[in-house]
Design a protein around this motif. Structure first.
Motif, PDB file in Angstrom:
ATOM      1  N   ASN A 119       0.797  -1.226   0.000  1.00  0.00           N
ATOM      2  CA  ASN A 119       0.000   0.000   0.000  1.00  0.00           C
ATOM      3  C   ASN A 119       0.833   1.282   0.000  1.00  0.00           C
ATOM      4  N   LEU A 120       1.884   1.304   0.791  1.00  0.00           N
ATOM      5  CA  LEU A 120       2.690   2.527   0.910  1.00  0.00           C
ATOM      6  C   LEU A 120       3.894   2.514  -0.016  1.00  0.00           C
ATOM      7  N   ILE A 121       4.736   1.489   0.086  1.00  0.00           N
ATOM      8  CA  ILE A 121       5.896   1.418  -0.800  1.00  0.00           C
ATOM      9  C   ILE A 121       5.429   1.307  -2.251  1.00  0.00           C
ATOM     10  N   GLY A 122       4.334   0.574  -2.478  1.00  0.00           N
ATOM     11  CA  GLY A 122       3.781   0.477  -3.825  1.00  0.00           C
ATOM     12  C   GLY A 122       3.370   1.839  -4.364  1.00  0.00           C
ATOM     13  N   SER A 123       2.769   2.675  -3.510  1.00  0.00           N
ATOM     14  CA  SER A 123       2.399   4.034  -3.924  1.00  0.00           C
ATOM     15  C   SER A 123       3.632   4.839  -4.291  1.00  0.00           C
ATOM     16  N   ARG A 124       4.681   4.675  -3.488  1.00  0.00           N
ATOM     17  CA  ARG A 124       5.945   5.365  -3.787  1.00  0.00           C
ATOM     18  C   ARG A 124       6.494   4.907  -5.136  1.00  0.00           C
ATOM     19  N   ASN A 125       6.497   3.596  -5.370  1.00  0.00           N
ATOM     20  CA  ASN A 125       7.055   3.068  -6.611  1.00  0.00           C
ATOM     21  C   ASN A 125       6.258   3.544  -7.830  1.00  0.00           C
ATOM     22  N   PHE A 126       4.931   3.534  -7.697  1.00  0.00           N
ATOM     23  CA  PHE A 126       4.066   3.977  -8.793  1.00  0.00           C
ATOM     24  C   PHE A 126       4.314   5.450  -9.104  1.00  0.00           C
ATOM     25  N   ALA A 127       4.323   6.284  -8.064  1.00  0.00           N
ATOM     26  CA  ALA A 127       4.538   7.718  -8.273  1.00  0.00           C
ATOM     27  C   ALA A 127       5.897   7.979  -8.908  1.00  0.00           C
ATOM     28  N   GLY A 167       0.081  11.001   3.751  1.00  0.00           N
ATOM     29  CA  GLY A 167       1.252  11.835   4.011  1.00  0.00           C
ATOM     30  C   GLY A 167       2.120  12.000   2.777  1.00  0.00           C
ATOM     31  N   LEU A 168       2.307  10.914   2.034  1.00  0.00           N
ATOM     32  CA  LEU A 168       3.084  10.985   0.792  1.00  0.00           C
ATOM     33  C   LEU A 168       2.418  11.938  -0.199  1.00  0.00           C
ATOM     34  N   ALA A 169       1.102  11.835  -0.320  1.00  0.00           N
ATOM     35  CA  ALA A 169       0.376  12.713  -1.244  1.00  0.00           C
ATOM     36  C   ALA A 169       0.516  14.179  -0.840  1.00  0.00           C
ATOM     37  N   GLU A 170       0.489  14.454   0.473  1.00  0.00           N
ATOM     38  CA  GLU A 170       0.639  15.836   0.942  1.00  0.00           C
ATOM     39  C   GLU A 170       1.974  16.417   0.474  1.00  0.00           C
ATOM     40  N   VAL A 171       3.044  15.636   0.621  1.00  0.00           N
ATOM     41  CA  VAL A 171       4.364  16.116   0.217  1.00  0.00           C
ATOM     42  C   VAL A 171       4.451  16.256  -1.299  1.00  0.00           C
ATOM     43  N   LEU A 172       3.933  15.265  -2.036  1.00  0.00           N
ATOM     44  CA  LEU A 172       3.962  15.336  -3.487  1.00  0.00           C
ATOM     45  C   LEU A 172       3.193  16.557  -4.005  1.00  0.00           C
ATOM     46  N   ARG A 173       2.041  16.839  -3.382  1.00  0.00           N
ATOM     47  CA  ARG A 173       1.272  18.014  -3.797  1.00  0.00           C
ATOM     48  C   ARG A 173       2.107  19.271  -3.626  1.00  0.00           C
ATOM     49  N   THR A 174       2.794  19.382  -2.487  1.00  0.00           N
ATOM     50  CA  THR A 174       3.612  20.557  -2.205  1.00  0.00           C
ATOM     51  C   THR A 174       4.756  20.693  -3.209  1.00  0.00           C
ATOM     52  N   GLU A 175       5.396  19.578  -3.530  1.00  0.00           N
ATOM     53  CA  GLU A 175       6.569  19.625  -4.406  1.00  0.00           C
ATOM     54  C   GLU A 175       6.203  19.742  -5.887  1.00  0.00           C
ATOM     55  N   LEU A 176       5.058  19.166  -6.285  1.00  0.00           N
ATOM     56  CA  LEU A 176       4.717  19.105  -7.706  1.00  0.00           C
ATOM     57  C   LEU A 176       3.888  20.290  -8.193  1.00  0.00           C
ATOM     58  N   THR A 177       3.193  20.972  -7.281  1.00  0.00           N
ATOM     59  CA  THR A 177       2.402  22.136  -7.690  1.00  0.00           C
ATOM     60  C   THR A 177       3.251  23.175  -8.424  1.00  0.00           C
ATOM     61  N   PRO A 178       4.453  23.528  -7.931  1.00  0.00           N
ATOM     62  CA  PRO A 178       5.268  24.501  -8.671  1.00  0.00           C
ATOM     63  C   PRO A 178       5.708  23.993 -10.049  1.00  0.00           C
ATOM     64  N   LYS A 179       5.665  22.674 -10.243  1.00  0.00           N
ATOM     65  CA  LYS A 179       6.070  22.087 -11.524  1.00  0.00           C
ATOM     66  C   LYS A 179       4.891  21.902 -12.471  1.00  0.00           C
ATOM     67  N   GLY A 180       3.692  22.334 -12.028  1.00  0.00           N
ATOM     68  CA  GLY A 180       2.528  22.266 -12.895  1.00  0.00           C
ATOM     69  C   GLY A 180       1.865  20.902 -12.948  1.00  0.00           C
ATOM     70  N   ILE A 181       2.132  20.058 -11.960  1.00  0.00           N
ATOM     71  CA  ILE A 181       1.505  18.739 -11.894  1.00  0.00           C
ATOM     72  C   ILE A 181       0.566  18.700 -10.687  1.00  0.00           C
ATOM     73  N   ASP A 182      -0.691  18.345 -10.918  1.00  0.00           N
ATOM     74  CA  ASP A 182      -1.669  18.260  -9.835  1.00  0.00           C
ATOM     75  C   ASP A 182      -1.620  16.889  -9.182  1.00  0.00           C
ATOM     76  N   VAL A 183      -1.947  16.850  -7.903  1.00  0.00           N
ATOM     77  CA  VAL A 183      -1.972  15.607  -7.125  1.00  0.00           C
ATOM     78  C   VAL A 183      -3.328  15.462  -6.458  1.00  0.00           C
ATOM     79  N   SER A 184      -3.867  14.263  -6.513  1.00  0.00           N
ATOM     80  CA  SER A 184      -5.098  13.930  -5.785  1.00  0.00           C
ATOM     81  C   SER A 184      -4.833  12.721  -4.908  1.00  0.00           C
ATOM     82  N   VAL A 185      -5.507  12.667  -3.762  1.00  0.00           N
ATOM     83  CA  VAL A 185      -5.489  11.472  -2.924  1.00  0.00           C
ATOM     84  C   VAL A 185      -6.940  11.075  -2.679  1.00  0.00           C
ATOM     85  N   VAL A 186      -7.263   9.836  -3.010  1.00  0.00           N
ATOM     86  CA  VAL A 186      -8.634   9.342  -2.944  1.00  0.00           C
ATOM     87  C   VAL A 186      -8.808   8.601  -1.626  1.00  0.00           C
TER      88      VAL A 186
END
Length: 283
Positions: A119-127, A167-186
């Motif tokens: 669930n967690l490491i898999g999410s990291r690998n996918f992202a 938590g991973l999604a929160e960090v990705l949203r913060t880091e990717l927003t300036p790069k023009g990539i949106d993040v969602s967590v379902v």
């Protein structure tokens, strides 16, 4: 059908697309004309045939890649290949996940570790695999759970892993927003999927009683709600009013939420005791 905020995806990467939520999302995206790459441990030929029937009606295209989401090298290799064969992903969603339940005192280390790895490491690998190719304007989504917002009885491994995904999604949203990539967590509540059916068959009644508070959604209705949030590129997506109410109480009024859940635990344990007494009397 709702409009996509930045247009319907042209190329979608979906892990866990061979069943459950991932499969429903793959079908919906194909019908909107997307080229879809599915990543899963196994996808039945009958499932692929059904998906390819949908692609014929809208000009979409689907390919399947066999991969273990816990293997970072395999995920990267499969996504590199999919990018070459299907196209550069402008949308990617990780739906791969497992649910293992037991009271913490009875939960084997191996089971806990497996949940974290999938669930967690898999999410990291996918992202990590998707972001190697995703360009500005892209959209990355991770499927967590309402269990990633609030804990439940027997969900130590599941909640720990899904809290991590949030938590991973929160960090990705913060880091990717300036790069023009949106993040969602379902973060859905319970949905009528094979995973829930297995939990009902093998799990504790007290868990079912607790989770009644947020309700159970039919898979089609849940996927419609998830798609509505994805189309708007919402950050946190929770389909269903009762599930959203549960999320709001857990986040904004944790003391109240704990009192509600403690009451449900007492109710569930009492029902288990009555059930056990009834079974003993019959025997």
């Amino acid at each position: 059908m709702s409009n996509w905020k930045h247009g319907a995806p042209r190329v979608a990467f979906i892990s866990g697309g061979g069943s459950g939520i991932g499969l429903r999302l793959a079908g919906a995206l194909l019908q909107e004309g997307a080229r879809v790459a599915i990543f899963d441990l196994h996808v039945d030929e009958s499932v692929l045939a059904d998906l390819r029937g949908k692609q014929a009606h809208a000009g979409g295209w689907v390919e399947s890649y066999t991969v273990d989401i816990t293997d970072p090298v395999a995920v990267t290799t499969s996504m590199d290949l999919a990018t070459a064969e299907v196209g550069v992903p402008d949308f990617a969603i990780n739906c791969a996940g497992i649910l293992r339940t037991a009271e913490f005192s009875e939960l084997a280390f191996e089971t806990f570790e497996q949940s974290i790895r999938v669930n967690l490491i898999g999410s990291r690998n996918f992202a990590a695999g998707a972001l190697r190719h995703m360009q500005p304007g892209g959209h990355l989504a991770l499927v967590a759970s309402l269990a990633g917002i609030c804990g439940s009885y027997t969900h130590a491994a599941y909640s720990a892993s899904k809290f991590g995904v949030v938590g991973l999604a929160e960090v990705l949203r913060t880091e990717l927003t300036p790069k023009g990539i949106d993040v969602s967590v379902v973060c859905p509540g319970e949905i009528h999927t094979p995973m829930l059916e297995e939990e009902r068959r093998t799990g504790r009644l007290v868990t079912e009683v607790i989770n009644e508070f947020a309700g159970v959604m039919p898979v089609d209705k849940a996927v419609d709600g998830i798609l509505a949030g994805l189309r708007k590129r919402q950050y946190m997506i929770t389909p269903g009013f009762r599930a959203r109410l549960t999320r709001a109480i857990a986040r904004k009024a944790p003391g109240l939420f704990h009192r509600i859940i403690d009451g449900k635990v007492r109710q569930g344990l009492a029902r288990e005791q009555r059930q056990a007494a009834g079974s003993k009397a019959k025997s």
